[in-house]
Write an enzyme that holds these catalytic residues in place. Structure first.
Site, short mmCIF file in Angstrom:
data_model
loop_
_atom_site.label_atom_id
_atom_site.label_comp_id
_atom_site.label_asym_id
_atom_site.label_seq_id
_atom_site.Cartn_x
_atom_site.Cartn_y
_atom_site.Cartn_z
N TYR A 1 -0.61 -9.50 0.73
CA TYR A 1 0.37 -8.78 1.55
C TYR A 1 0.41 -9.34 2.98
O TYR A 1 -0.59 -9.81 3.49
CB TYR A 1 0.13 -7.28 1.50
CG TYR A 1 -0.78 -6.69 2.54
CD1 TYR A 1 -0.25 -6.15 3.71
CD2 TYR A 1 -2.15 -6.66 2.36
CE1 TYR A 1 -1.08 -5.59 4.66
CE2 TYR A 1 -2.99 -6.11 3.32
CZ TYR A 1 -2.45 -5.58 4.47
OH TYR A 1 -3.28 -5.04 5.40
N ARG B 1 -2.66 -11.60 3.90
CA ARG B 1 -4.02 -11.32 3.41
C ARG B 1 -4.15 -11.78 1.97
O ARG B 1 -3.27 -11.52 1.15
CB ARG B 1 -4.34 -9.82 3.45
CG ARG B 1 -4.35 -9.10 4.77
CD ARG B 1 -5.52 -9.44 5.70
NE ARG B 1 -6.73 -9.95 5.10
CZ ARG B 1 -7.71 -9.22 4.57
NH1 ARG B 1 -7.64 -7.92 4.57
NH2 ARG B 1 -8.79 -9.79 4.06
N TYR C 1 0.86 -1.18 0.00
CA TYR C 1 0.00 0.00 0.00
C TYR C 1 0.89 1.23 0.00
O TYR C 1 1.96 1.24 0.60
CB TYR C 1 -0.88 0.03 1.24
CG TYR C 1 -2.04 -0.92 1.18
CD1 TYR C 1 -3.28 -0.49 0.72
CD2 TYR C 1 -1.91 -2.24 1.59
CE1 TYR C 1 -4.36 -1.36 0.67
CE2 TYR C 1 -2.98 -3.11 1.55
CZ TYR C 1 -4.20 -2.67 1.10
OH TYR C 1 -5.26 -3.53 1.05
N HIS D 1 -10.50 -2.93 -1.54
CA HIS D 1 -11.47 -2.34 -0.62
C HIS D 1 -12.52 -1.58 -1.41
O HIS D 1 -12.18 -0.81 -2.30
CB HIS D 1 -10.78 -1.38 0.35
CG HIS D 1 -9.79 -2.05 1.26
ND1 HIS D 1 -10.11 -2.50 2.51
CD2 HIS D 1 -8.49 -2.36 1.09
CE1 HIS D 1 -9.06 -3.04 3.08
NE2 HIS D 1 -8.04 -2.97 2.25
N HIS E 1 -6.97 -8.38 -2.36
CA HIS E 1 -8.32 -7.83 -2.24
C HIS E 1 -8.33 -6.36 -2.64
O HIS E 1 -7.30 -5.69 -2.63
CB HIS E 1 -8.84 -7.97 -0.80
CG HIS E 1 -7.98 -7.26 0.21
ND1 HIS E 1 -6.83 -7.82 0.73
CD2 HIS E 1 -8.08 -6.03 0.78
CE1 HIS E 1 -6.28 -6.99 1.59
NE2 HIS E 1 -7.01 -5.88 1.63
#
Lengths: 297, 196
Positions: free
Chosen positions: A196, A206, A157, A211, A209
């Site tokens: 990640y 995780r 991110y 969001h 995905h």
């Protein structure tokens, strides 16, 4: 449109997932030992126990669960952050029966393409994610805001608190918005995010995905959720995905690969429809026909 | 898809830790410009079950204007400085404090208790929670409010803001434990995020 990547300007409110705010977990089966790092095996055993208990409850006639559990101990950060009292039933009133209005003053058409926000092309697998936003009665949610954010193709991110040692991509911010069309449709062009690592337990990862943040026609329909990709091997291991204990409900977060959406020599297509809760308001005929919706291009 | 079919809603998921570069936007918490006539500060702190302020929560408010009108105006994301849209968003800071500049909402019906609708998101919170902020004045309206009168006094208090000396409002959120804020289930299924 986001400007060039400038980490200093990003909001510093969020923290990297860690355990500092969680109560210490009870050591599993070894009372004499010092507290040890929790492994995936520990977590998987907890997840399985909760899943088995749910399966038994279903068999005994309990209603299927459709939402995540607020209290899901394998997601350690939830321990001190879930209400312990039942949610209080309320009939939505006045303001709650309407939703904020968003339009093309708020969102530029180009914000739905996350691959053109910088001077160069982002790294990774270009994808199209498209679908419809419907309410629980099957009515399209027209002219409403959809916001997305995600990691880049290497699972990083851009948020400055993300310390995962994977490369940032100067050509990818990972934020997009759009306004749904009259039929509730949305469409984003982006890069497939990478998995990640996080610090829920040792070797926690995780699943990839995106969001999603969604508004309906009533504020009670507001949700924030995550879209996943089909066939991810991390699904059984992830406490956040598994906090939805019902398999059918979990499946509703997984997009479908759609070859009709795939564009030749350009991008793979994924379809994902989002269903909000049912409307509580008595609709006028115009609203029911979607005339309230924005005239989308 | 037939309009008569009841569809099962898509589940929510936590907002996670990294919304900070996506959800906040310029003037997100300024429903009107600070210092403009009639504006007040609405602020508070978000606490976890250990009584610690949470540094990674984000709140949204949605409210009528000071006359009690529900406005249907676009422009919440790109504010023109004049249009009151009724919507705002505020991530908390490192000390768990959120802040909005807004107006006292008016009652949407004569004699009704005025309130602000709230949605709260946080890392560690699996699904958004809904609640309300009531203005502390007009005790008669508060006494007649259907939601407030269905709560015992201890819990009822969690939904009523304090009036600050400067005319602003202070309202804290406690996600868990003593003084836990009343969170609302509009679906009547108990699964709006069953707290079990």
């Amino acid at each position: 449109m986001p400007e060039d990547v400038n980490l200093a300007t990003y909001n510093a409110d969020a923290l990297t997932e860690d355990l500092s705010d969680a109560v210490p977990a009870t050591p599993a089966a070894a009372p004499a030992e010092k507290p040890r790092v929790e492994t995936q095996q520990d977590l998987s055993a907890e997840i399985k126990a909760l899943g088995d208990a749910y399966a038994r409850a279903l068999k005994d006639g309990a209603a299927p669960e459709t939402q995540p559990r607020l209290d899901f101990p394998p997601y350690r950060s939830s321990l001190l952050r879930h209400p312990t009292k039942s949610l209080h039933h309320a009939d939505p009133e006045t303001i709650e029966l309407y939703s904020p209005a968003f339009g093309h003053q708020d969102v530029h058409a180009l914000e739905s393409d996350l691959t053109i926000q910088h001077n160069g092309e982002p790294q990774g697998e270009r994808i199209i994610v498209a679908g419809r936003v419907l309410d629980g009665d099957g009515r399209p949610v027209a002219g409403q805001l959809v916001e997305i954010w995600q990691a880049n193709s290497s699972g990083r991110y851009i948020h400055k608190r993300d310390q995962h040692p994977a490369p940032l991509d100067p050509n990818f911010t990972g934020v997009g918005r759009c306004i749904t069309g009259p039929d509730g449709s949305y469409r984003f062009t982006t890069i497939k995010p990478g998995a990640y690592p996080w610090k829920n337990h040792l070797n926690a990862w995780r699943p990839a995905h995106i969001h999603f943040s969604l508004f309906g026609t009533e504020f009670t329909q507001r949700i924030v959720t995550q879209m996943y990709f089909p066939g991810d091997q991390l699904f059984p291991l992830d406490p956040i995905y598994q906090s939805i204990v019902d398999q059918d409900a979990r499946d509703r977060l997984v997009a479908t690969y759609d070859h009709d959406l795939t564009q030749p020599e350009w991008a793979l297509g994924y379809n994902w429809d989002i269903i909000l809760t049912g409307s509580k308001r008595t609709w006028t005929e115009n609203e029911a026909l979607g005339a309230e919706g924005d005239d989308h291009e | 898809m037939s309009n008569s079919t009841k569809l099962v809603p898509t589940p929510g998921q936590t907002v996670g830790p990294f919304y900070g570069y996506a959800l906040p936007y310029d003037k997100d918490r300024e429903l009107l410009a600070p210092g403009s006539p009639g504006s007040i500060r609405l602020q508070g702190t978000v606490y976890d079950g250990a009584g610690h302020a949470i540094p990674d929560a984000i709140l949204e408010i949605w409210q009528p204007d000071s006359e009690g009108n529900i406005v249907h105006r676009t422009g919440s994301l790109v504010r023109d400085g004049y249009t009151f849209t009724g919507f705002g968003r505020s991530a908390v800071g490192n000390s768990g404090v959120y802040t909005f500049t807004t107006v006292n909402p008016g009652p949407t019906e004569p004699g009704a208790a005025a309130f602000i609708s709230v949605a709260i998101f946080a890392r560690g919170l699996m699904n958004r929670l809904f609640t309300r902020i009531y203005l502390p004045e007009n005790e008669e309206a508060l006494a007649n409010d259907p939601l407030l009168s269905s709560l015992d006094p201890e819990r009822r208090r969690t939904l009523i803001a304090r009036r600050d000396a400067d005319g602003g409002l202070t309202w804290d959120i406690r996600l868990q434990g003593e003084g836990e804020t009343v969170f609302l289930d509009f679906e009547g299924t108990g699964t709006g995020g069953a707290a079990k």
